[in-house]
Design a protein around this motif. Structure first.
Motif, short mmCIF file in Angstrom:
data_model
loop_
_atom_site.label_atom_id
_atom_site.label_comp_id
_atom_site.label_asym_id
_atom_site.label_seq_id
_atom_site.Cartn_x
_atom_site.Cartn_y
_atom_site.Cartn_z
N ILE A 63 0.84 -1.21 0.00
CA ILE A 63 0.00 0.00 0.00
C ILE A 63 0.87 1.25 0.00
O ILE A 63 0.62 2.21 -0.74
CB ILE A 63 -0.96 -0.01 1.21
N ASN A 64 1.92 1.24 0.81
CA ASN A 64 2.83 2.39 0.85
C ASN A 64 3.52 2.61 -0.49
O ASN A 64 3.70 3.74 -0.95
CB ASN A 64 3.87 2.20 1.95
N ALA A 65 3.92 1.50 -1.13
CA ALA A 65 4.60 1.61 -2.42
C ALA A 65 3.69 2.19 -3.49
O ALA A 65 4.17 2.80 -4.46
CB ALA A 65 5.11 0.24 -2.86
N ALA A 66 2.39 2.03 -3.31
CA ALA A 66 1.40 2.55 -4.27
C ALA A 66 0.96 3.97 -3.93
O ALA A 66 0.01 4.49 -4.52
CB ALA A 66 0.20 1.63 -4.33
N GLY A 67 1.62 4.61 -2.96
CA GLY A 67 1.30 5.99 -2.62
C GLY A 67 0.70 6.17 -1.24
O GLY A 67 0.34 7.29 -0.86
N GLY A 68 0.60 5.08 -0.49
CA GLY A 68 0.06 5.19 0.86
C GLY A 68 -1.45 5.18 0.89
O GLY A 68 -2.12 4.81 -0.08
N LEU A 69 -2.00 5.62 1.99
CA LEU A 69 -3.44 5.63 2.21
C LEU A 69 -3.88 7.06 2.47
O LEU A 69 -3.35 7.73 3.36
CB LEU A 69 -3.77 4.74 3.42
N LEU A 70 -4.79 7.57 1.66
CA LEU A 70 -5.20 8.98 1.70
C LEU A 70 -3.99 9.89 1.50
O LEU A 70 -3.92 11.00 2.06
CB LEU A 70 -5.90 9.31 3.03
N GLY A 71 -3.03 9.42 0.71
CA GLY A 71 -1.83 10.19 0.44
C GLY A 71 -0.85 10.20 1.59
O GLY A 71 0.12 10.97 1.57
N ARG A 72 -1.05 9.34 2.57
CA ARG A 72 -0.18 9.30 3.76
C ARG A 72 0.44 7.91 3.91
O ARG A 72 -0.20 6.90 3.60
CB ARG A 72 -1.00 9.63 5.01
N PRO A 73 1.67 7.83 4.40
CA PRO A 73 2.28 6.52 4.62
C PRO A 73 1.68 5.84 5.85
O PRO A 73 1.19 6.50 6.76
CB PRO A 73 3.76 6.86 4.84
N ILE A 74 1.73 4.51 5.86
CA ILE A 74 1.29 3.73 7.02
C ILE A 74 2.55 3.29 7.77
O ILE A 74 3.49 2.77 7.17
CB ILE A 74 0.48 2.50 6.60
N VAL A 75 2.55 3.49 9.07
CA VAL A 75 3.67 3.09 9.92
C VAL A 75 3.20 2.00 10.87
O VAL A 75 2.16 2.13 11.51
CB VAL A 75 4.23 4.28 10.73
N ILE A 76 3.97 0.91 10.94
CA ILE A 76 3.63 -0.21 11.82
C ILE A 76 4.28 -0.01 13.18
O ILE A 76 5.48 0.26 13.28
CB ILE A 76 4.11 -1.54 11.23
#
Length: 422
Positions: A63-76
Protein backbone atom coordinates in the motif's frame (compact mmCIF):
# COMPACT_ATOMS: atom_id res chain seq x y z
CA UNK A 1 -11.21 52.92 14.19
CA UNK A 2 -13.54 53.46 11.27
CA UNK A 3 -15.72 50.78 9.75
CA UNK A 4 -13.45 50.40 6.75
CA UNK A 5 -10.37 49.77 8.88
CA UNK A 6 -12.27 47.43 11.18
CA UNK A 7 -13.57 45.47 8.24
CA UNK A 8 -10.11 45.15 6.78
CA UNK A 9 -8.71 43.90 10.09
CA UNK A 10 -11.53 41.38 10.40
CA UNK A 11 -10.83 40.16 6.89
CA UNK A 12 -7.13 39.78 7.70
CA UNK A 13 -7.98 37.77 10.82
CA UNK A 14 -10.27 35.48 8.83
CA UNK A 15 -7.68 35.02 6.10
CA UNK A 16 -4.97 34.40 8.69
CA UNK A 17 -7.03 31.82 10.52
CA UNK A 18 -7.89 30.17 7.24
CA UNK A 19 -4.24 30.04 6.28
CA UNK A 20 -3.32 28.54 9.66
CA UNK A 21 -6.06 25.94 9.25
CA UNK A 22 -4.81 25.04 5.78
CA UNK A 23 -1.25 24.75 7.06
CA UNK A 24 -2.38 22.59 9.95
CA UNK A 25 -4.49 20.45 7.62
CA UNK A 26 -1.58 20.07 5.21
CA UNK A 27 0.70 19.06 8.07
CA UNK A 28 -1.83 16.51 9.34
CA UNK A 29 -2.36 15.14 5.84
CA UNK A 30 1.33 14.26 5.65
CA UNK A 31 1.44 12.58 9.06
CA UNK A 32 1.72 8.80 8.87
CA UNK A 33 -1.20 6.58 9.83
CA UNK A 34 -0.05 4.43 12.73
CA UNK A 35 -1.30 0.83 12.97
CA UNK A 36 -0.69 -1.72 15.70
CA UNK A 37 0.76 -5.15 14.88
CA UNK A 38 0.14 -7.33 17.94
CA UNK A 39 1.47 -10.90 17.68
CA UNK A 40 3.65 -13.34 19.57
CA UNK A 41 7.28 -12.97 18.57
CA UNK A 42 8.38 -15.13 21.51
CA UNK A 43 6.91 -18.16 23.26
CA UNK A 44 5.13 -21.28 21.98
CA UNK A 45 3.20 -19.38 19.28
CA UNK A 46 6.12 -17.39 17.86
CA UNK A 47 6.64 -19.39 14.64
CA UNK A 48 2.99 -19.29 13.62
CA UNK A 49 2.38 -15.68 14.60
CA UNK A 50 5.62 -14.23 13.24
CA UNK A 51 4.64 -15.54 9.81
CA UNK A 52 1.22 -13.87 10.07
CA UNK A 53 2.94 -10.61 11.03
CA UNK A 54 4.99 -10.88 7.83
CA UNK A 55 1.78 -11.05 5.78
CA UNK A 56 0.50 -7.87 7.44
CA UNK A 57 3.85 -6.21 6.78
CA UNK A 58 3.72 -7.19 3.09
CA UNK A 59 0.23 -5.74 2.64
CA UNK A 60 1.21 -2.44 4.27
CA UNK A 61 4.47 -2.17 2.32
CA UNK A 62 2.54 -2.69 -0.92
CA UNK A 63 0.00 0.00 0.00
CA UNK A 64 2.83 2.39 0.85
CA UNK A 65 4.60 1.61 -2.42
CA UNK A 66 1.40 2.55 -4.27
CA UNK A 67 1.30 5.99 -2.62
CA UNK A 68 0.06 5.19 0.86
CA UNK A 69 -3.44 5.63 2.21
CA UNK A 70 -5.20 8.98 1.70
CA UNK A 71 -1.83 10.19 0.44
CA UNK A 72 -0.18 9.30 3.76
CA UNK A 73 2.28 6.52 4.62
CA UNK A 74 1.29 3.73 7.02
CA UNK A 75 3.67 3.09 9.92
CA UNK A 76 3.63 -0.21 11.82
CA UNK A 77 3.99 -0.18 15.61
CA UNK A 78 4.92 -3.72 16.68
CA UNK A 79 4.17 -5.30 20.04
CA UNK A 80 5.01 -8.80 21.35
CA UNK A 81 2.16 -10.68 23.03
CA UNK A 82 4.71 -13.31 24.16
CA UNK A 83 2.15 -16.15 23.80
CA UNK A 84 0.42 -14.93 26.98
CA UNK A 85 -3.11 -13.55 27.06
CA UNK A 86 -2.41 -11.08 29.88
CA UNK A 87 0.55 -9.64 27.95
CA UNK A 88 -1.65 -9.30 24.85
CA UNK A 89 -4.16 -7.27 26.87
CA UNK A 90 -1.47 -4.95 28.28
CA UNK A 91 0.16 -4.40 24.90
CA UNK A 92 -3.20 -3.70 23.26
CA UNK A 93 -3.92 -1.02 25.87
CA UNK A 94 -0.51 0.56 25.24
CA UNK A 95 -0.94 0.55 21.47
CA UNK A 96 -4.34 2.23 21.72
CA UNK A 97 -3.83 4.73 24.53
CA UNK A 98 -0.14 5.62 24.23
CA UNK A 99 0.87 4.81 20.65
CA UNK A 100 -2.45 6.16 19.29
CA UNK A 101 -2.75 3.53 16.57
CA UNK A 102 -5.75 3.65 14.22
CA UNK A 103 -6.34 -0.11 14.23
CA UNK A 104 -4.95 -3.36 15.63
CA UNK A 105 -3.99 -6.33 13.48
CA UNK A 106 -3.24 -9.37 15.54
CA UNK A 107 -3.77 -12.32 17.90
CA UNK A 108 -3.74 -16.03 17.08
CA UNK A 109 -5.19 -18.00 19.98
CA UNK A 110 -8.73 -17.35 21.10
CA UNK A 111 -7.34 -16.77 24.59
CA UNK A 112 -5.35 -13.78 23.32
CA UNK A 113 -8.28 -12.51 21.24
CA UNK A 114 -10.70 -12.63 24.16
CA UNK A 115 -8.22 -10.78 26.37
CA UNK A 116 -7.77 -8.10 23.70
CA UNK A 117 -11.51 -7.94 22.99
CA UNK A 118 -12.14 -6.39 26.40
CA UNK A 119 -9.52 -3.75 25.70
CA UNK A 120 -10.80 -2.76 22.25
CA UNK A 121 -14.40 -2.68 23.49
CA UNK A 122 -13.49 -0.57 26.54
CA UNK A 123 -11.70 1.90 24.24
CA UNK A 124 -14.28 1.60 21.44
CA UNK A 125 -11.45 0.64 19.09
CA UNK A 126 -10.97 -1.91 16.30
CA UNK A 127 -9.19 -5.28 15.93
CA UNK A 128 -8.80 -7.35 12.76
CA UNK A 129 -8.50 -11.00 13.85
CA UNK A 130 -7.12 -13.41 11.19
CA UNK A 131 -7.68 -16.89 12.65
CA UNK A 132 -10.31 -19.58 12.39
CA UNK A 133 -11.92 -19.98 15.79
CA UNK A 134 -14.64 -21.59 17.91
CA UNK A 135 -17.33 -18.97 17.35
CA UNK A 136 -19.69 -17.99 20.20
CA UNK A 137 -18.73 -14.36 19.70
CA UNK A 138 -19.61 -11.29 17.65
CA UNK A 139 -18.17 -7.92 18.63
CA UNK A 140 -18.73 -4.56 16.88
CA UNK A 141 -15.07 -3.84 17.66
CA UNK A 142 -13.66 -6.90 15.85
CA UNK A 143 -13.59 -7.90 12.19
CA UNK A 144 -13.17 -11.68 12.04
CA UNK A 145 -11.32 -12.55 8.82
CA UNK A 146 -10.77 -16.21 9.74
CA UNK A 147 -13.35 -18.99 9.67
CA UNK A 148 -16.42 -19.27 11.88
CA UNK A 149 -17.33 -22.84 13.00
CA UNK A 150 -19.60 -23.49 10.02
CA UNK A 151 -16.75 -22.48 7.69
CA UNK A 152 -14.25 -25.02 9.05
CA UNK A 153 -15.18 -27.29 11.97
CA UNK A 154 -18.69 -28.35 10.92
CA UNK A 155 -17.99 -29.31 7.27
CA UNK A 156 -14.69 -31.00 8.22
CA UNK A 157 -16.38 -33.23 10.79
CA UNK A 158 -19.13 -34.28 8.38
CA UNK A 159 -16.63 -34.95 5.58
CA UNK A 160 -14.39 -36.95 7.93
CA UNK A 161 -17.17 -39.16 9.24
CA UNK A 162 -18.36 -39.81 5.69
CA UNK A 163 -14.84 -40.43 4.35
CA UNK A 164 -12.46 -41.59 7.08
CA UNK A 165 -14.57 -43.36 9.71
CA UNK A 166 -17.02 -42.81 12.53
CA UNK A 167 -14.93 -43.53 15.67
CA UNK A 168 -13.06 -40.34 16.58
CA UNK A 169 -10.52 -39.23 19.19
CA UNK A 170 -10.31 -35.54 20.21
CA UNK A 171 -7.03 -33.96 21.30
CA UNK A 172 -6.40 -30.26 21.86
CA UNK A 173 -4.54 -27.58 23.77
CA UNK A 174 -6.23 -26.65 27.03
CA UNK A 175 -7.73 -23.26 26.27
CA UNK A 176 -11.02 -21.88 25.02
CA UNK A 177 -10.76 -22.67 21.28
CA UNK A 178 -10.14 -26.44 21.55
CA UNK A 179 -12.58 -26.80 24.44
CA UNK A 180 -15.45 -25.13 22.61
CA UNK A 181 -14.52 -26.63 19.25
CA UNK A 182 -14.81 -30.05 20.82
CA UNK A 183 -18.24 -29.24 22.28
CA UNK A 184 -19.31 -28.58 18.67
CA UNK A 185 -17.58 -31.75 17.45
CA UNK A 186 -19.12 -33.87 20.23
CA UNK A 187 -22.60 -32.65 19.26
CA UNK A 188 -22.02 -33.27 15.55
CA UNK A 189 -20.54 -36.73 15.99
CA UNK A 190 -23.49 -37.72 18.14
CA UNK A 191 -26.01 -36.30 15.64
CA UNK A 192 -24.27 -38.13 12.78
CA UNK A 193 -24.26 -41.39 14.80
CA UNK A 194 -20.55 -41.55 15.23
CA UNK A 195 -18.64 -42.20 18.47
CA UNK A 196 -16.13 -40.13 20.43
CA UNK A 197 -13.78 -42.74 21.93
CA UNK A 198 -11.49 -40.29 23.74
CA UNK A 199 -11.00 -36.60 24.54
CA UNK A 200 -7.74 -35.25 25.98
CA UNK A 201 -6.12 -31.82 26.51
CA UNK A 202 -2.55 -30.59 26.85
CA UNK A 203 -1.35 -27.31 28.32
CA UNK A 204 -0.25 -24.72 25.76
CA UNK A 205 3.44 -25.33 25.09
CA UNK A 206 3.49 -28.73 26.81
CA UNK A 207 5.56 -31.61 25.44
CA UNK A 208 4.03 -34.20 27.80
CA UNK A 209 2.18 -36.21 25.14
CA UNK A 210 2.90 -39.75 26.33
CA UNK A 211 -0.46 -40.43 28.00
CA UNK A 212 -2.48 -38.99 25.14
CA UNK A 213 -0.70 -41.11 22.54
CA UNK A 214 -1.06 -44.20 24.73
CA UNK A 215 -4.84 -43.64 24.94
CA UNK A 216 -4.99 -43.31 21.16
CA UNK A 217 -3.18 -46.64 20.89
CA UNK A 218 -5.66 -48.23 23.28
CA UNK A 219 -8.85 -46.89 21.69
CA UNK A 220 -7.79 -47.33 18.04
CA UNK A 221 -10.02 -44.58 16.55
CA UNK A 222 -10.73 -44.24 12.84
CA UNK A 223 -9.65 -40.60 12.88
CA UNK A 224 -8.05 -38.07 15.25
CA UNK A 225 -9.44 -34.52 15.39
CA UNK A 226 -6.52 -32.28 16.42
CA UNK A 227 -6.95 -28.78 17.91
CA UNK A 228 -3.44 -28.57 19.40
CA UNK A 229 -1.76 -25.19 18.81
CA UNK A 230 1.87 -24.20 18.84
CA UNK A 231 5.02 -26.22 19.46
CA UNK A 232 3.16 -29.07 21.22
CA UNK A 233 2.32 -30.40 17.75
CA UNK A 234 5.99 -31.30 17.23
CA UNK A 235 5.99 -33.58 20.28
CA UNK A 236 2.54 -35.01 19.52
CA UNK A 237 3.15 -36.04 15.92
CA UNK A 238 6.69 -37.15 16.71
CA UNK A 239 5.39 -39.54 19.35
CA UNK A 240 2.60 -40.81 17.07
CA UNK A 241 5.19 -41.84 14.51
CA UNK A 242 7.47 -43.35 17.15
CA UNK A 243 4.74 -45.78 18.23
CA UNK A 244 3.87 -46.63 14.64
CA UNK A 245 0.69 -44.59 14.19
CA UNK A 246 0.81 -43.33 10.62
CA UNK A 247 -1.75 -41.46 8.48
CA UNK A 248 -2.44 -44.67 6.58
CA UNK A 249 -3.41 -46.40 9.85
CA UNK A 250 -5.13 -43.57 11.77
CA UNK A 251 -5.33 -40.26 9.89
CA UNK A 252 -5.40 -36.94 11.74
CA UNK A 253 -7.56 -33.99 10.73
CA UNK A 254 -6.04 -30.77 12.14
CA UNK A 255 -7.71 -27.40 12.59
CA UNK A 256 -4.59 -25.33 13.35
CA UNK A 257 -1.84 -26.91 11.24
CA UNK A 258 -1.14 -25.28 7.90
CA UNK A 259 1.91 -24.98 5.62
CA UNK A 260 3.82 -22.76 8.07
CA UNK A 261 3.28 -25.16 10.96
CA UNK A 262 4.55 -28.08 8.86
CA UNK A 263 7.76 -26.14 8.21
CA UNK A 264 8.08 -25.20 11.87
CA UNK A 265 7.74 -28.83 12.93
CA UNK A 266 11.02 -29.62 11.17
CA UNK A 267 12.28 -33.10 10.34
CA UNK A 268 10.95 -35.14 7.46
CA UNK A 269 7.72 -33.48 6.34
CA UNK A 270 6.92 -36.55 4.22
CA UNK A 271 6.06 -38.38 7.46
CA UNK A 272 3.02 -36.11 7.70
CA UNK A 273 1.87 -36.99 4.18
CA UNK A 274 -1.62 -38.45 4.26
CA UNK A 275 -2.91 -36.44 7.21
CA UNK A 276 -5.50 -33.71 6.64
CA UNK A 277 -6.31 -30.11 7.56
CA UNK A 278 -9.43 -27.99 7.16
CA UNK A 279 -8.96 -24.37 6.07
CA UNK A 280 -10.28 -21.77 3.64
CA UNK A 281 -6.97 -21.28 1.80
CA UNK A 282 -4.00 -23.41 0.74
CA UNK A 283 -0.81 -22.22 -0.95
CA UNK A 284 -1.43 -24.73 -3.75
CA UNK A 285 -4.63 -22.99 -4.96
CA UNK A 286 -4.38 -22.50 -8.75
CA UNK A 287 -5.86 -18.98 -8.63
CA UNK A 288 -4.11 -16.12 -10.44
CA UNK A 289 -4.33 -13.82 -7.39
CA UNK A 290 -2.83 -16.56 -5.23
CA UNK A 291 0.06 -17.31 -7.57
CA UNK A 292 0.96 -13.62 -7.57
CA UNK A 293 0.62 -13.41 -3.76
CA UNK A 294 2.87 -16.44 -3.21
CA UNK A 295 5.50 -15.02 -5.57
CA UNK A 296 5.48 -11.60 -3.89
CA UNK A 297 5.65 -13.11 -0.42
CA UNK A 298 8.63 -15.28 -1.35
CA UNK A 299 10.36 -12.39 -3.10
CA UNK A 300 10.03 -10.31 0.07
CA UNK A 301 10.77 -12.87 2.79
CA UNK A 302 12.69 -15.70 1.11
CA UNK A 303 12.12 -18.40 -1.46
CA UNK A 304 11.96 -21.04 1.26
CA UNK A 305 9.00 -19.37 2.95
CA UNK A 306 5.43 -20.64 2.61
CA UNK A 307 2.00 -19.03 2.72
CA UNK A 308 -1.00 -20.37 4.63
CA UNK A 309 -4.61 -19.64 5.58
CA UNK A 310 -3.83 -17.29 8.49
CA UNK A 311 -1.45 -15.35 6.24
CA UNK A 312 -4.15 -15.02 3.58
CA UNK A 313 -6.66 -13.81 6.19
CA UNK A 314 -4.21 -11.34 7.72
CA UNK A 315 -3.16 -9.94 4.34
CA UNK A 316 -6.80 -9.62 3.27
CA UNK A 317 -7.71 -7.95 6.56
CA UNK A 318 -5.27 -5.10 5.91
CA UNK A 319 -6.82 -4.48 2.49
CA UNK A 320 -10.39 -4.62 3.85
CA UNK A 321 -9.39 -2.00 6.44
CA UNK A 322 -7.65 0.12 3.79
CA UNK A 323 -10.76 0.02 1.58
CA UNK A 324 -12.86 1.18 4.54
CA UNK A 325 -10.42 4.05 5.23
CA UNK A 326 -10.64 5.15 1.59
CA UNK A 327 -14.43 5.06 1.65
CA UNK A 328 -14.58 6.95 4.95
CA UNK A 329 -11.83 9.36 3.83
CA UNK A 330 -10.37 9.14 7.33
CA UNK A 331 -8.63 6.63 9.59
CA UNK A 332 -10.98 7.61 12.46
CA UNK A 333 -11.96 4.37 14.17
CA UNK A 334 -15.70 5.04 14.39
CA UNK A 335 -15.92 6.04 10.74
CA UNK A 336 -13.88 3.03 9.61
CA UNK A 337 -16.03 0.65 11.65
CA UNK A 338 -19.09 1.95 9.82
CA UNK A 339 -17.40 1.80 6.43
CA UNK A 340 -16.03 -1.75 6.83
CA UNK A 341 -19.53 -3.26 6.79
CA UNK A 342 -20.06 -4.94 3.45
CA UNK A 343 -16.50 -4.41 2.22
CA UNK A 344 -15.15 -7.03 -0.17
CA UNK A 345 -11.69 -7.89 -1.45
CA UNK A 346 -10.35 -10.29 -4.08
CA UNK A 347 -8.04 -12.20 -1.74
CA UNK A 348 -5.44 -14.84 -2.66
CA UNK A 349 -7.96 -17.50 -1.62
CA UNK A 350 -10.87 -15.92 -3.49
CA UNK A 351 -13.29 -13.06 -2.89
CA UNK A 352 -14.01 -12.35 0.79
CA UNK A 353 -16.90 -10.21 1.99
CA UNK A 354 -17.52 -8.67 5.42
CA UNK A 355 -20.96 -9.69 6.66
CA UNK A 356 -22.84 -6.55 7.71
CA UNK A 357 -24.61 -8.39 10.54
CA UNK A 358 -21.75 -10.05 12.45
CA UNK A 359 -18.51 -8.66 10.90
CA UNK A 360 -17.25 -12.13 9.99
CA UNK A 361 -16.21 -12.83 6.41
CA UNK A 362 -17.88 -15.02 3.79
CA UNK A 363 -15.28 -17.63 2.75
CA UNK A 364 -14.86 -20.80 0.68
CA UNK A 365 -14.33 -23.95 2.80
CA UNK A 366 -11.61 -26.40 1.78
CA UNK A 367 -10.16 -29.67 3.10
CA UNK A 368 -6.61 -30.56 2.12
CA UNK A 369 -4.45 -33.67 2.31
CA UNK A 370 -0.79 -33.20 3.22
CA UNK A 371 1.57 -34.09 0.37
CA UNK A 372 5.19 -35.22 0.70
CA UNK A 373 6.51 -31.77 -0.19
CA UNK A 374 4.60 -30.11 2.69
CA UNK A 375 1.88 -28.69 0.46
CA UNK A 376 -1.79 -29.69 0.39
CA UNK A 377 -3.82 -31.42 -2.26
CA UNK A 378 -7.42 -30.23 -2.10
CA UNK A 379 -9.75 -33.12 -1.31
CA UNK A 380 -13.00 -31.18 -0.98
CA UNK A 381 -14.25 -27.63 -1.47
CA UNK A 382 -17.53 -25.80 -0.94
CA UNK A 383 -16.71 -24.02 -4.25
CA UNK A 384 -18.77 -20.96 -3.27
CA UNK A 385 -18.24 -18.64 -0.25
CA UNK A 386 -20.15 -19.78 2.82
CA UNK A 387 -22.07 -17.34 4.99
CA UNK A 388 -20.47 -17.09 8.48
CA UNK A 389 -22.54 -18.34 11.44
CA UNK A 390 -20.63 -17.70 14.69
CA UNK A 391 -23.29 -19.31 16.91
CA UNK A 392 -24.13 -22.84 15.66
CA UNK A 393 -27.89 -23.35 15.43
CA UNK A 394 -28.12 -26.64 17.33
CA UNK A 395 -27.84 -24.90 20.72
CA UNK A 396 -29.22 -21.60 21.97
CA UNK A 397 -27.04 -18.50 22.06
CA UNK A 398 -27.37 -18.35 25.87
CA UNK A 399 -26.27 -21.99 26.19
CA UNK A 400 -23.15 -21.35 24.13
CA UNK A 401 -22.27 -18.24 26.14
CA UNK A 402 -22.83 -20.05 29.43
CA UNK A 403 -20.42 -22.78 28.37
CA UNK A 404 -17.79 -20.23 27.35
CA UNK A 405 -18.10 -18.43 30.69
CA UNK A 406 -17.93 -21.70 32.64
CA UNK A 407 -14.46 -22.41 31.24
CA UNK A 408 -13.38 -18.84 31.96
CA UNK A 409 -14.47 -19.11 35.60
CA UNK A 410 -12.94 -22.56 36.06
CA UNK A 411 -9.57 -21.21 34.92
CA UNK A 412 -9.59 -18.37 37.44
CA UNK A 413 -10.95 -15.76 35.00
CA UNK A 414 -8.49 -16.61 32.26
CA UNK A 415 -9.09 -17.98 28.78
CA UNK A 416 -6.54 -20.77 29.04
CA UNK A 417 -5.81 -23.35 31.73
CA UNK A 418 -3.18 -21.64 33.94
CA UNK A 419 -2.02 -24.90 35.53
CA UNK A 420 1.76 -25.39 35.47
CA UNK A 421 3.17 -28.80 34.69
CA UNK A 422 4.91 -30.49 37.63
Amino acid sequence: MNKKTGGALALLVVVGLGALYLLEFAARSKEPIRVGLLHSFTGTMKDSESAVADAVTLAIEEINAAGGLLGRPIVIVRADGRSDESVFAREAETLITEEKVAVLFGCWTSASRKAVRRVVEANDHLLFYPLQYEGMESSPNIVYTGAAPNQQIVPAVKWSLDTLGRRVFLVGSDYIFPRMANVIIDDLVSALRGEVVGEEYLLLGSNDVEDVVRKIQETRPDVIFNTINGSTNVAFFGRLREVGITPAEIPTVSFSIAEQELVSMGGDVSKMAGDYAAWNYFQSLPIAENKSFVRRFKDRFGVERVTSDPLDSAYSGVHLWANAVRDAQTEDVAAVRRAVMGQSYRAPGGIVYVDAVNQHTWKVVRIGKILEDGQFGIEWSSEEPVRPIPFPFHRSRSDWLDRVESFYRSWGERWANPRVEP
